[in-house]
Enzyme design. Structure first.
Site, mmCIF file in Angstrom:
data_model
loop_
_atom_site.group_PDB
_atom_site.id
_atom_site.type_symbol
_atom_site.label_atom_id
_atom_site.label_comp_id
_atom_site.label_asym_id
_atom_site.label_seq_id
_atom_site.Cartn_x
_atom_site.Cartn_y
_atom_site.Cartn_z
ATOM 1 N N VAL A 1 0.868 -1.186 0.000
ATOM 2 C CA VAL A 1 0.000 0.000 0.000
ATOM 3 C C VAL A 1 0.903 1.233 0.000
ATOM 4 O O VAL A 1 1.789 1.339 0.845
ATOM 5 C CB VAL A 1 -0.893 0.018 1.263
ATOM 6 C CG1 VAL A 1 -1.697 1.313 1.340
ATOM 7 C CG2 VAL A 1 -1.820 -1.189 1.281
ATOM 8 N N ASP B 1 -8.888 11.800 0.388
ATOM 9 C CA ASP B 1 -8.159 12.952 0.914
ATOM 10 C C ASP B 1 -7.695 12.650 2.344
ATOM 11 O O ASP B 1 -8.509 12.577 3.267
ATOM 12 C CB ASP B 1 -9.080 14.189 0.890
ATOM 13 C CG ASP B 1 -8.326 15.447 1.286
ATOM 14 O OD1 ASP B 1 -7.244 15.338 1.897
ATOM 15 O OD2 ASP B 1 -8.823 16.547 0.984
ATOM 16 N N ASN C 1 3.911 7.437 2.769
ATOM 17 C CA ASN C 1 4.670 8.461 2.047
ATOM 18 C C ASN C 1 3.996 9.828 2.028
ATOM 19 O O ASN C 1 4.664 10.841 2.036
ATOM 20 C CB ASN C 1 4.879 7.959 0.605
ATOM 21 C CG ASN C 1 5.301 9.082 -0.328
ATOM 22 O OD1 ASN C 1 6.456 9.499 -0.318
ATOM 23 N ND2 ASN C 1 4.361 9.603 -1.115
ATOM 24 N N TYR D 1 6.128 21.760 10.139
ATOM 25 C CA TYR D 1 6.569 20.617 9.313
ATOM 26 C C TYR D 1 7.741 19.911 9.996
ATOM 27 O O TYR D 1 7.758 18.674 10.109
ATOM 28 C CB TYR D 1 6.978 21.118 7.927
ATOM 29 C CG TYR D 1 7.469 20.033 6.984
ATOM 30 C CD1 TYR D 1 6.603 19.073 6.473
ATOM 31 C CD2 TYR D 1 8.814 19.972 6.596
ATOM 32 C CE1 TYR D 1 7.048 18.082 5.606
ATOM 33 C CE2 TYR D 1 9.273 18.992 5.720
ATOM 34 C CZ TYR D 1 8.388 18.054 5.233
ATOM 35 O OH TYR D 1 8.834 17.068 4.382
ATOM 36 N N LYS E 1 7.702 15.984 11.297
ATOM 37 C CA LYS E 1 8.610 14.938 10.801
ATOM 38 C C LYS E 1 9.479 14.380 11.926
ATOM 39 O O LYS E 1 9.853 13.209 11.894
ATOM 40 C CB LYS E 1 9.476 15.494 9.660
ATOM 41 C CG LYS E 1 8.698 15.724 8.366
ATOM 42 C CD LYS E 1 8.222 14.415 7.750
ATOM 43 C CE LYS E 1 7.442 14.606 6.478
ATOM 44 N NZ LYS E 1 6.946 13.354 5.898
ATOM 45 N N VAL F 1 14.581 16.367 -2.657
ATOM 46 C CA VAL F 1 14.362 15.512 -3.830
ATOM 47 C C VAL F 1 13.561 16.374 -4.814
ATOM 48 O O VAL F 1 12.741 17.195 -4.373
ATOM 49 C CB VAL F 1 13.534 14.257 -3.426
ATOM 50 C CG1 VAL F 1 13.273 13.368 -4.642
ATOM 51 C CG2 VAL F 1 14.252 13.456 -2.334
HETATM 52 N N1 NAP Z 1 10.570 16.341 -2.001
HETATM 53 C C1 NAP Z 1 11.425 16.536 -1.023
HETATM 54 O O1 NAP Z 1 12.414 17.288 -1.145
HETATM 55 C C2 NAP Z 1 11.225 15.795 0.275
HETATM 56 C C3 NAP Z 1 12.257 15.856 1.219
HETATM 57 C C4 NAP Z 1 12.097 15.179 2.413
HETATM 58 C C5 NAP Z 1 10.959 14.453 2.659
HETATM 59 N N2 NAP Z 1 9.957 14.424 1.729
HETATM 60 C C6 NAP Z 1 8.752 13.657 2.053
HETATM 61 O O2 NAP Z 1 8.450 12.767 0.995
HETATM 62 C C7 NAP Z 1 7.059 12.498 0.961
HETATM 63 C C8 NAP Z 1 6.539 12.638 -0.460
HETATM 64 O O3 NAP Z 1 6.743 13.960 -0.879
HETATM 65 P P1 NAP Z 1 6.885 14.370 -2.408
HETATM 66 O O4 NAP Z 1 7.974 15.376 -2.447
HETATM 67 O O5 NAP Z 1 6.968 13.188 -3.274
HETATM 68 O O6 NAP Z 1 5.492 15.135 -2.619
HETATM 69 P P2 NAP Z 1 4.680 15.459 -3.951
HETATM 70 O O7 NAP Z 1 5.523 15.297 -5.165
HETATM 71 O O8 NAP Z 1 4.064 16.792 -3.693
HETATM 72 O O9 NAP Z 1 3.545 14.325 -3.989
HETATM 73 C C9 NAP Z 1 2.595 14.285 -3.005
HETATM 74 C C10 NAP Z 1 1.668 13.109 -3.257
HETATM 75 O O10 NAP Z 1 0.727 13.052 -2.202
HETATM 76 C C11 NAP Z 1 -0.596 13.177 -2.714
HETATM 77 N N3 NAP Z 1 -1.347 13.994 -1.767
HETATM 78 C C12 NAP Z 1 -1.106 15.275 -1.394
HETATM 79 N N4 NAP Z 1 -2.018 15.682 -0.508
HETATM 80 C C13 NAP Z 1 -2.851 14.632 -0.298
HETATM 81 C C14 NAP Z 1 -3.991 14.442 0.500
HETATM 82 N N5 NAP Z 1 -4.473 15.404 1.272
HETATM 83 N N6 NAP Z 1 -4.600 13.244 0.492
HETATM 84 C C15 NAP Z 1 -4.134 12.234 -0.307
HETATM 85 N N7 NAP Z 1 -3.063 12.366 -1.092
HETATM 86 C C16 NAP Z 1 -2.424 13.558 -1.095
HETATM 87 C C17 NAP Z 1 -0.425 13.849 -4.074
HETATM 88 O O11 NAP Z 1 -1.449 13.473 -4.985
HETATM 89 P P3 NAP Z 1 -2.835 14.260 -5.163
HETATM 90 O O12 NAP Z 1 -2.480 15.712 -5.312
HETATM 91 O O13 NAP Z 1 -3.444 13.641 -6.368
HETATM 92 O O14 NAP Z 1 -3.617 13.983 -3.938
HETATM 93 C C18 NAP Z 1 0.895 13.226 -4.525
HETATM 94 O O15 NAP Z 1 0.659 11.949 -5.048
HETATM 95 C C19 NAP Z 1 6.417 13.475 1.962
HETATM 96 O O16 NAP Z 1 6.145 12.808 3.154
HETATM 97 C C20 NAP Z 1 7.501 14.526 2.177
HETATM 98 O O17 NAP Z 1 7.399 15.132 3.441
HETATM 99 C C21 NAP Z 1 10.071 15.070 0.533
#
Ligand code: NAP
Length: 341
Positions: free
Chosen positions: A61, A115, A142, A215, A219, A248
């Protein structure tokens, strides 16, 4: 002529020996943890997901699976032979990815448009119905939300604070609670030898991050939660792992171009799955992995020099956040003016 002070030579020699021994011990432990970092990230073979039910009909999942890091988890777990439940808000995006995954990796998929910021009994009932009959052995927690940009706490809209804490903490805890009995069943039915729960953390939770305080706090909650749960679930053969990421290239970070320190989601997830259950740069903590090599190096250096909780580092981060905020506010002002013209 005044008498020269007398020194206790034995005492001085003892102090010198003790200091040398402490120094050597520190050096040896740093060398050992650096060698462990290199071994875990580069020398050991990739982790085999058969233990988690890959190619045996088990399911993973993935929350937040339609974009960024979550989409890559879905694809790369499917490529290892796990069926995938994809969860995010947008049905159309989920269906597209599910079709791509089924065609390319010949596994089954199920999509759930939900959501995760809605902390309602209906949300959890929907998710429970979607997974309770499946042999789920892997949960990738995630989905995450950050601030729109660096912002002082008093200026952070309540909706933003509530969404961050609900998605990053409350939803993650409840989703985990919901999945544990399902994973137990998958192990009992021999679809998998072990279960796996991955919580996606962040360096913002590792280093206190001013202007992203909510945030950062959400975390850091994952650190103790993951470690405590990993001990609790050990006898149930469920591994719990907090995975730490610096930046990322995703929509959340708003960074488009990858670099040495900023991987694409594809490269980040490849390193994560390859090194699942290994410490990487998180040598000082159990049930925690810093799997991307340059991130691992950053964490190792911070831990072994100023320390991750040092005020020095927090002040430097604050300076960077202030600069980012100033830039962002200028950009928003320009956009406002362009709209008004
Ligand atoms: N990117 C970075 O630099 C970074 C660094 C450290 C940690 N992280 C962590 O990595 C994880 C993934 O982040 P990401 O960067 O891949 O984010 P992302 O590219 O913004 O993707 C977020 C995903 O979550 C879904 N989502 C957002 N809000 C939602 C909601 N309320 N309900 C259900 N689904 C939701 C979005 O799809 P929909 O919009 O279709 O719902 C999308 O599939 C997060 O926990 C983040 O804190 C990211």
């Amino acid at each position: 002529m005044p008498a020269l002070p007398t020194f206790d030579c034995k005492l001085i020699t003892g102090v010198v020996y003790a200091a040398t021994a402490i120094g050597l011990f520190k050096l040896a432990s740093m060398t050992y943890s650096f060698l462990s970092l290199i071994t875990s990230l580069f020398l050991l073979p990739p982790v085999d997901f058969k233990v988690y039910g890959a190619k045996k009909g088990a399911w993973a999942v993935v929350t937040g699976a339609s974009e960024g890091i979550g989409q890559e988890f879905a694809k790369q777990l499917a490529s290892r032979g796990l069926n995938i439940v994809l969860i995010s808000r947008t049905q159309s995006k989920l269906e597209q990815i599910a079709t791509d995954i089924e065609t390319k990796y010949k596994v089954q998929t199920k999509v759930v448009a939900a959501d995760c910021s809605k902390n309602t009994p209906e949300l959890y009932a929907l998710l429970s119905r979607a997974i309770e009959e499946l042999p789920v052995s892997v949960l990738i927690n995630n989905v995450g939300r950050s601030h729109e940009g660096p912002v002082p706490l008093v200026e952070t809209p309540d909706e933003e604070v509530e969404n961050i804490l609900t998605i990053n903490n409350l939803f993650l805890v409840k989703m985990t609670k919901l999945c544990i009995p399902v994973i137990d069943k998958a192990i009992a039915s021999k679809k998998a030898s072990r279960g796996l729960i991955v919580n996606v953390g962040s360096f913002a939770g590792l280093f206190p991050t001013p202007y992203l305080a909510t945030y950062s706090g959400s975390k850091s909650f994952l650190q103790n939660f993951s470690q405590a749960l990993s001990v609790e679930l050990k006898s149930q053969k469920i591994d719990v792992e907090l995975v730490l990421a610096y930046f990322v290239t995703t929509a959340l970070s708003a960074i488009r171009r990858s670099s040495f320190f900023i991987p694409t989601p594809k490269d980040f997830v490849a390193a994560t799955l390859r090194n699942m259950g290994r410490r990487g740069g998180a040598q000082d903590r159990f049930a925690t992995s810093s799997p991307y090599p340059s991130h691992a190096l950053l964490q190792y250096v911070a831990h072994n020099t100023v320390g991750v909780y040092s005020e020095l580092l927090a002040n430097a981060t604050f300076k960077a956040m202030k600069a980012t905020r100033a830039k962002r506010l200028k950009k928003l002002q320009r956009q406002k003016e362009a709209k008004a013209e």
